[in-house]
Design an enzyme around this catalytic site. Structure first.
Site, PDB file in Angstrom:
ATOM      1  N   GLU A   1    -104.929 -46.742 -44.712  1.00  0.00           N
ATOM      2  CA  GLU A   1    -105.864 -47.754 -44.201  1.00  0.00           C
ATOM      3  C   GLU A   1    -105.999 -47.698 -42.679  1.00  0.00           C
ATOM      4  O   GLU A   1    -106.644 -48.545 -42.078  1.00  0.00           O
ATOM      5  CB  GLU A   1    -105.422 -49.150 -44.635  1.00  0.00           C
ATOM      6  CG  GLU A   1    -105.665 -49.422 -46.117  1.00  0.00           C
ATOM      7  CD  GLU A   1    -105.417 -50.877 -46.468  1.00  0.00           C
ATOM      8  OE1 GLU A   1    -106.165 -51.754 -46.015  1.00  0.00           O
ATOM      9  OE2 GLU A   1    -104.430 -51.125 -47.193  1.00  0.00           O
TER      10      GLU A   1
ATOM     11  N   LYS B   1     -80.549 -54.089 -50.521  1.00  0.00           N
ATOM     12  CA  LYS B   1     -79.974 -55.392 -50.884  1.00  0.00           C
ATOM     13  C   LYS B   1     -81.117 -56.355 -51.208  1.00  0.00           C
ATOM     14  O   LYS B   1     -82.040 -56.496 -50.417  1.00  0.00           O
ATOM     15  CB  LYS B   1     -79.114 -55.929 -49.739  1.00  0.00           C
ATOM     16  CG  LYS B   1     -78.405 -57.238 -50.089  1.00  0.00           C
ATOM     17  CD  LYS B   1     -77.388 -57.675 -49.034  1.00  0.00           C
ATOM     18  CE  LYS B   1     -76.736 -58.987 -49.473  1.00  0.00           C
ATOM     19  NZ  LYS B   1     -75.676 -59.448 -48.592  1.00  0.00           N
TER      20      LYS B   1
HETATM   21  N1  ASP Z   1     -71.912 -61.096 -44.287  1.00  0.00           N
HETATM   22  C1  ASP Z   1     -71.099 -60.312 -45.185  1.00  0.00           C
HETATM   23  C2  ASP Z   1     -71.008 -58.914 -44.621  1.00  0.00           C
HETATM   24  O1  ASP Z   1     -71.963 -58.204 -44.686  1.00  0.00           O
HETATM   25  C3  ASP Z   1     -71.683 -60.321 -46.547  1.00  0.00           C
HETATM   26  C4  ASP Z   1     -70.988 -59.430 -47.549  1.00  0.00           C
HETATM   27  O2  ASP Z   1     -70.142 -58.620 -47.292  1.00  0.00           O
HETATM   28  O3  ASP Z   1     -71.375 -59.549 -48.730  1.00  0.00           O
HETATM   29  O4  ASP Z   1     -69.980 -58.564 -44.105  1.00  0.00           O
END
Ligand code: ASP
Length: 355
Positions: free
Chosen positions: A312, A191
């Site tokens: 490293e 994401k």
């Molecule tokens: N906070 C939400 C969730 O993860 C965001 C989403 O679904 O886009 O349930």
């Protein structure tokens, strides 16, 4: 006589239409939707406000918003949970995985769709990729806008996800995520935006394919291990070992690592700077943890690129594992599952290369 022939022809034509509808009906794939919540099931007081509550709408309401899906698939639904995915838990993830495994060989299911919030979708997708035992399509879907928003993206995403889950060509490609016309592999996706509709990207490995109004185009099969080829199983598992993620930055306090060990972590993932790096004091704390039998994985807080071994810092001497392609949150999932069985450090390293 002419009239009788005309009527007979009409009856024949009607029969033909009825039969072909039935035949088409027979070929519709059976899709099992496992609903967990998220913004796709979210609702707000108006169509243009940013505040909303995840996990308000049931599976039936979601499907009713896209009646066209019934033309392409036979749908059955089960409500597994109804939470924002910030509240997703290993308990719920285990429930989903076990349900999929239970139904994997059923003739009543050709593909699975999991509706899910986007915040932790990559964790659930990657977890299912490791522990579900099926070649049938397993598709995660969500939305960035709640169901009540102007231009809600959920309905079309759901339509596309069902079309992918019912596509024989999606078989054997592992768990995928379908959003905004793109089909991502659980291994590659991440994401990248807190609010944009185009929030998932697949850096490095790229997309599995694309979809447009239910017409799918597949580009590749994932090259890592997953599904039936995965050695991991959650049969009989009710709890996963504790694995903590610790974020590295300038002058990070190394005692966070010691505290994690004291609190019973069996594994630690460092969201390192650059190529999985961290200050010397933190490296020393990681080596201390490793000596106590805690598996320490160096991942990175950087959005793309791999974390290599002995680049490293000397992983061999410090007793550390490099995450290669996995970001911290997916490293945590893999390590949690791998820790279900005692394994040596080099075995752990191989797992991070193979999966
Ligand atoms: N906070 C939400 C969730 O993860 C965001 C989403 O679904 O886009 O349930």
């Amino acid at each position: 006589m002419k009239y009788i022939i005309f009527q007979f022809r009409n009856v024949l034509l009607t029969l033909l239409v009825v039969i072909s509808i039935d035949v088409l009906g027979q070929t519709k794939p059976n899709i099992l939707i496992l609903a967990t919540g998220g913004t796709i099931a979210g609702a707000a007081g108006s169509g243009v406000q940013s505040g909303y509550t995840s996990g308000q709408v049931t599976i039936d309401a979601m499907v009713n918003a896209v009646p066209d899906v019934l033309k392409v698939a036979k749908i059955k639904g089960e409500q597994i949970s109804n939470v924002g995915s910030q509240d997703m838990s290993f308990d719920i993830m285990l429930k989903i995985a076990k349900r999929i495994n239970e139904m994997a060989n059923s003739n009543d299911v050709d593909g699975f769709v999991i509706t899910h919030g986007t915040d932790t979708m990559e964790e659930t997708a990657y977890f299912l990729n490791l522990v579900t035992k099926t070649d049938k399509p397993v598709v995660l879907v969500g939305s960035m806008r709640p169901s009540t928003a102007v231009s809600a993206d959920g309905p079309l995403n759901l339509y596309n996800a069902i079309a992918v889950a019912g596509d024989p060509n999606a078989k054997g490609r592992g768990v995928v995520l379908v959003m905004n016309d793109w089909i991502h592999s659980a291994q590659s996706l991440t994401k990248v935006s807190t609010t944009a509709v185009q929030t998932f990207m697949s850096p490095l490995r790229g997309l599995i394919g694309v979809t447009s109004y239910g017409v799918n185009d597949f580009y590749r099969y994932p090259d890592q291990k997953f599904g039936n080829k995965s050695e991991f199983s959650v049969d009989g598992v009710t709890k996963l070992p504790r694995v903590d993620i610790i974020y590295a930055d300038v002058d990070m306090p190394a005692d966070l690592i010691d505290a994690s060990v004291e609190h019973g972590a069996k594994g630690i993932v460092i969201a390192g700077v650059g190529n999985g790096n961290m200050p010397k004091a933190a490296l020393e704390a990681c080596a201390r943890a490793s000596k106590k039998g805690v598996i320490v994985v160096r991942s990175t807080r950087v959005a793309t690129g791999t974390v290599g071994r002995n680049v490293e810092c000397n992983d061999d001497e410090l007793g550390l594992v490099a995450s290669y392609n996995l970001n911290p949150q997916k490293s945590r999932i893999l390590l949690s599952v791998a820790l279900l069985k005692p394994r040596k450090l080099d075995e752990m390293q191989k797992i991070f290369i193979d999966y």
